[in-house]
Structures are given as structure tokens and as C-alpha cells.
Design a protein around this motif. Structure first.
Motif, PDB file in Angstrom:
ATOM      1  N   ASN A 126      -6.439 -24.177   2.712  1.00 42.87           N
ATOM      2  CA  ASN A 126      -5.124 -23.481   2.251  1.00 42.87           C
ATOM      3  C   ASN A 126      -5.067 -22.937   1.018  1.00 42.87           C
ATOM      4  N   GLU A 127      -5.258 -21.401   0.953  1.00 39.89           N
ATOM      5  CA  GLU A 127      -5.521 -20.728  -0.305  1.00 39.89           C
ATOM      6  C   GLU A 127      -4.102 -20.700  -1.142  1.00 39.89           C
ATOM      7  N   ILE A 128      -3.124 -19.991  -0.453  1.00 38.97           N
ATOM      8  CA  ILE A 128      -1.536 -19.832  -0.975  1.00 38.97           C
ATOM      9  C   ILE A 128      -0.714 -19.380   0.312  1.00 38.97           C
ATOM     10  N   GLU A 129       0.267 -20.223   0.326  1.00 39.45           N
ATOM     11  CA  GLU A 129       1.161 -20.022   1.285  1.00 39.45           C
ATOM     12  C   GLU A 129       0.573 -19.843   2.807  1.00 39.45           C
ATOM     13  N   ASP A 130       0.588 -18.766   3.426  1.00 44.64           N
ATOM     14  CA  ASP A 130      -0.153 -18.728   4.771  1.00 44.64           C
ATOM     15  C   ASP A 130      -1.412 -17.957   4.868  1.00 44.64           C
ATOM     16  N   TYR A 131      -2.083 -17.998   3.834  1.00 44.53           N
ATOM     17  CA  TYR A 131      -3.474 -17.400   3.655  1.00 44.53           C
ATOM     18  C   TYR A 131      -4.328 -18.587   3.464  1.00 44.53           C
ATOM     19  N   TYR A 132      -5.276 -18.352   4.078  1.00 46.69           N
ATOM     20  CA  TYR A 132      -6.431 -19.564   4.445  1.00 46.69           C
ATOM     21  C   TYR A 132      -7.884 -18.741   4.300  1.00 46.69           C
ATOM     22  N   ASN A 133      -8.766 -19.667   3.477  1.00 46.47           N
ATOM     23  CA  ASN A 133     -10.315 -19.614   3.387  1.00 46.47           C
ATOM     24  C   ASN A 133     -10.705 -20.280   4.737  1.00 46.47           C
ATOM     25  N   GLN A 134     -11.829 -19.689   5.270  1.00 46.09           N
ATOM     26  CA  GLN A 134     -12.209 -20.183   6.549  1.00 46.09           C
ATOM     27  C   GLN A 134     -13.854 -20.277   6.739  1.00 46.09           C
ATOM     28  N   ILE A 135     -14.405 -21.387   7.216  1.00 45.37           N
ATOM     29  CA  ILE A 135     -15.779 -21.434   7.411  1.00 45.37           C
ATOM     30  C   ILE A 135     -16.110 -21.924   8.803  1.00 45.37           C
ATOM     31  N   LYS A 136     -16.846 -21.534   9.489  1.00 46.40           N
ATOM     32  CA  LYS A 136     -17.402 -21.740  10.929  1.00 46.40           C
ATOM     33  C   LYS A 136     -18.879 -21.951  11.059  1.00 46.40           C
ATOM     34  N   ALA A 137     -19.412 -22.717  12.089  1.00 49.96           N
ATOM     35  CA  ALA A 137     -20.748 -22.961  12.226  1.00 49.96           C
ATOM     36  C   ALA A 137     -20.964 -23.840  13.508  1.00 49.96           C
ATOM     37  N   ARG A 138     -22.044 -23.996  14.087  1.00 49.53           N
ATOM     38  CA  ARG A 138     -22.429 -24.847  14.975  1.00 49.53           C
ATOM     39  C   ARG A 138     -22.442 -26.430  14.222  1.00 49.53           C
ATOM     40  N   TYR A 139     -22.932 -26.516  13.162  1.00 45.56           N
ATOM     41  CA  TYR A 139     -23.208 -27.768  12.460  1.00 45.56           C
ATOM     42  C   TYR A 139     -22.796 -27.429  10.994  1.00 45.56           C
ATOM     43  N   LEU A 140     -22.221 -28.466  10.433  1.00 47.84           N
ATOM     44  CA  LEU A 140     -21.910 -28.504   8.900  1.00 47.84           C
ATOM     45  C   LEU A 140     -22.128 -30.092   8.280  1.00 47.84           C
ATOM     46  N   HIS A 141     -22.657 -29.919   7.302  1.00 50.74           N
ATOM     47  CA  HIS A 141     -22.769 -31.084   6.483  1.00 50.74           C
ATOM     48  C   HIS A 141     -22.259 -30.897   5.005  1.00 50.74           C
ATOM     49  N   ALA A 142     -21.286 -31.858   4.558  1.00 47.76           N
ATOM     50  CA  ALA A 142     -20.560 -31.471   3.532  1.00 47.76           C
ATOM     51  C   ALA A 142     -20.889 -32.870   2.630  1.00 47.76           C
ATOM     52  N   TYR A 143     -21.144 -32.619   1.283  1.00 46.90           N
ATOM     53  CA  TYR A 143     -21.694 -33.350   0.370  1.00 46.90           C
ATOM     54  C   TYR A 143     -20.400 -33.820  -0.752  1.00 46.90           C
ATOM     55  N   LEU A 144     -20.244 -34.977  -0.973  1.00 44.71           N
ATOM     56  CA  LEU A 144     -19.022 -35.412  -1.851  1.00 44.71           C
ATOM     57  C   LEU A 144     -19.411 -36.389  -3.000  1.00 44.71           C
ATOM     58  N   ASP A 145     -18.940 -36.378  -4.023  1.00 43.43           N
ATOM     59  CA  ASP A 145     -19.371 -37.148  -5.225  1.00 43.43           C
ATOM     60  C   ASP A 145     -17.928 -37.742  -5.798  1.00 43.43           C
ATOM     61  N   SER A 146     -17.795 -38.950  -5.878  1.00 46.05           N
ATOM     62  CA  SER A 146     -16.578 -39.487  -6.273  1.00 46.05           C
ATOM     63  C   SER A 146     -15.278 -38.716  -5.467  1.00 46.05           C
ATOM     64  N   ASN A 147     -15.368 -38.637  -4.332  1.00 51.95           N
ATOM     65  CA  ASN A 147     -14.435 -38.042  -3.428  1.00 51.95           C
ATOM     66  C   ASN A 147     -14.248 -36.357  -3.673  1.00 51.95           C
ATOM     67  N   THR A 148     -15.015 -35.770  -4.304  1.00 51.66           N
ATOM     68  CA  THR A 148     -15.010 -34.487  -4.988  1.00 51.66           C
ATOM     69  C   THR A 148     -16.005 -33.437  -4.075  1.00 51.66           C
ATOM     70  N   LEU A 149     -15.833 -32.382  -3.464  1.00 49.85           N
ATOM     71  CA  LEU A 149     -16.932 -31.610  -2.789  1.00 49.85           C
ATOM     72  C   LEU A 149     -17.698 -31.030  -3.698  1.00 49.85           C
ATOM     73  N   THR A 150     -18.987 -31.282  -3.371  1.00 49.13           N
ATOM     74  CA  THR A 150     -19.940 -30.775  -4.443  1.00 49.13           C
ATOM     75  C   THR A 150     -20.759 -29.706  -3.510  1.00 49.13           C
ATOM     76  N   LYS A 151     -21.178 -29.911  -2.451  1.00 45.33           N
ATOM     77  CA  LYS A 151     -22.095 -28.726  -1.611  1.00 45.33           C
ATOM     78  C   LYS A 151     -21.632 -28.883  -0.080  1.00 45.33           C
ATOM     79  N   MET A 152     -21.849 -27.759   0.641  1.00 49.55           N
ATOM     80  CA  MET A 152     -21.725 -27.579   2.124  1.00 49.55           C
ATOM     81  C   MET A 152     -22.780 -26.706   2.555  1.00 49.55           C
TER      82      MET A 152
END
Length: 275
Positions: A126-152
Motif C-alpha cells: 500500500n503506497e498511499i490511500e488507494d494506490y498500490y505497488n504490485q509485483i507478480k511472478a510464478r515464483y517469488l523468494h523474499a529474504y529478510l534480516d531482523s524482520n526487514t525485507l532485504t531482497k526479492m
């Protein structure tokens, strides 16, 4: 595990809690936080010295201060320290929503270190109010460090829609990009770098000309009403899932999915688990 109906098998240290007057609740202290989840049926067993596992069946709801989730069924084993969310899973972290056919939450040092969405992976922030950033794919791998997103990492028919700003922090418009693979890098909770692979195609639409199809990709769904906002909400059931004919059919289907995980080496042979 808290509940009002329990079944116990001593040989496997096997506990089964089922919903009757109230849904069973699982609680686990993690550092200064607590993980809560509930389902119609909770199973916890320790059939061998090397295996301890947990199953949650039907209307699973999870709450932790920095992460929430819902799905139809869940399986966790300490062999790989991974939660397998099966059947319409949704995961939220801060302003980000993850969906996919299946989602894995990989734990390390009592924190989520990886989020893996297989088939129809879709991330919305959710970027602001009713506006959103979006990412789609068949496969997604997200990495977190101390509960903070570092890479997708996104693989297979990767697609992104990001709202672009100018130097005055004003929105220019949505930028839509298609390619086979993408990598997103983050620093201090902000997107720092995007890498596109294999002939990316991009299209920027001015904000004043952007229509619904420019601002929201196909199958966009923002499940804000599904999200548990506190631990008490995991005991509530508000989500609609496809109804099965009997409870036994529900159990059998999930047991088959767990067996598939075992066959792939993610658990010892089925014979080590006695019922």
C-alpha cells in the motif's frame, strides 16, 4: 495449546485439539513477542527424537506483532524450521501483502528469514490511500534480516507496477514492466535497486491519464478485512473457503499433502509416525 477437547497418544507424544465450544489456540513466546495461531484442528507430535511437527487444519489464522497470515491448512516441522501454508494463503508484513498457491515461511533464530511463494505469487504494498505497488511472478523468494525485507527474487513471467515520483516527491504515474525475471534490493525499508532480465518491456502512464487497468494488475485483491489485527482475532472465523463434504475428507486431503512433503525428504519416512 489451549482448548476444550483434546486427544492424546502417549507413544508418539501426540496431541490433537479440536474445536467444539471454542477453537483451539497455540501460543509460543519468541523473544519479547508471542506467536499465536488457531484452527479448527491443531495437532502436535514428537514421534522420534529427531522430529517434532505441528499441523493446523481448516481456517488457520496467525498473529504475531510483525506478521499475520491466514490459510486453509498449515504444516511445520523442526527438521527444516519451515511453516508450509497450504490452500489460499495470505501473509501480511507491515504494509506488504503476499499471496500464492502455497507459501513457505522459513524460520531462523526465531525470526522469519525467507518467504517463498510458489505459483501465482503476488505481492502488493500500500503506497498511499488507494494506490498500490504490485509485483507478480510464478515464483517469488523474499529474504529478510531482523524482520526487514532485504531482497526479492521473481522468476517466470515477472511483472511489476510501481508508482514513480519526481524530485519533488510528486507522483508521475504507474510504471508497468514485463520480463522473465526480476530482482529487487532494499535498504532501510526502501527500494534501492531493481534488476530486470531478458528483454524487459516498460510503459509509464501519466498519473492524470491512468485508468483502473493501469493502476491495478489482473487478479488484484487487497484482503484488508481478512487480516488479524490482534491475537484475539485468530479465534474468529470470517474467511470463506470451499466447503468439503465431510471433516474426514478435509483431514485426508491435508494428510496426503503432508505425505508429499515427506516423500521429498522434508520429513522422515511416514513409518516413523504412528497414529
Amino acid at each position: 495449546i489451549h482448548g476444550d477437547v483434546f486427544y492424546y497418544k502417549e507413544t508418539d507424544s501426540y496431541f490433537k485439539a479440536v474445536a467444539k465450544s471454542k477453537r483451539p489456540l497455540y501460543k509460543q513466546a519468541i523473544d519479547d513477542d508471542t506467536l499465536y495461531f488457531s484452527a479448527d484442528t491443531l495437532i502436535n507430535a514428537n514421534p522420534s527424537d529427531s522430529l517434532n511437527y505441528m499441523e493446523a487444519i481448516r481456517y488457520v489464522r496467525i498473529f504475531k506483532s510483525n506478521l499475520q497470515a491466514v490459510c486453509d491448512s498449515l504444516y511445520y516441522s523442526d527438521l527444516d524450521s519451515t511453516f508450509h501454508l497450504i490452500g489460499n494463503p495470505i501473509v501480511w508484513s507491515d504494509t506488504i501483502q503476499f499471496t500464492g498457491d502455497t507459501i513457505k515461511l522459513v524460520m531462523k533464530n526465531d525470526e522469519i528469514s525467507e518467504i517463498i511463494a510458489s505459483q501465482n505469487a503476488f505481492i502488493i504494498s500500500n503506497e498511499i490511500e488507494d494506490y498500490y505497488n504490485q509485483i507478480k511472478a510464478r515464483y517469488l523468494h523474499a529474504y529478510l534480516d531482523s524482520n526487514t525485507l532485504t531482497k526479492m527474487e521473481l522468476r517466470g513471467n515477472a511483472e511489476s507496477l510501481y508508482l514513480i515520483k519526481d524530485g519533488n516527491d510528486e507522483y508521475i504515474g504507474p510504471n508497468h514492466t514485463l520480463c522473465s525475471e526480476m530482482d529487487f534490493h532494499f535498504a532501510d525499508d526502501d527500494l534501492s535497486d531493481i534488476r530486470y532480465y531478458t528483454e524487459p518491456e516498460s510503459n509509464l502512464v501519466p498519473m492524470g491519464q491512468a485508468g483502473e487497468s493501469d493502476l491495478r494488475r489482473a487478479n488484484f485483491k487487497w484482503y484488508v478485512k481478512e487480516r488479524p489485527l490482534n491475537w484475539r482475532m485468530v479465534l474468529e472465523v470470517t474467511r470463506s473457503v470451499q466447503k468439503r463434504s465431510t471433516e474426514k475428507e478435509e483431514m485426508d486431503k491435508f494428510e496426503r499433502e503432508v505425505d508429499e512433503l515427506m516423500k521429498r525428504g522434508e520429513r522422515p519416512d511416514k513409518k516413523s509416525r504412528k497414529r
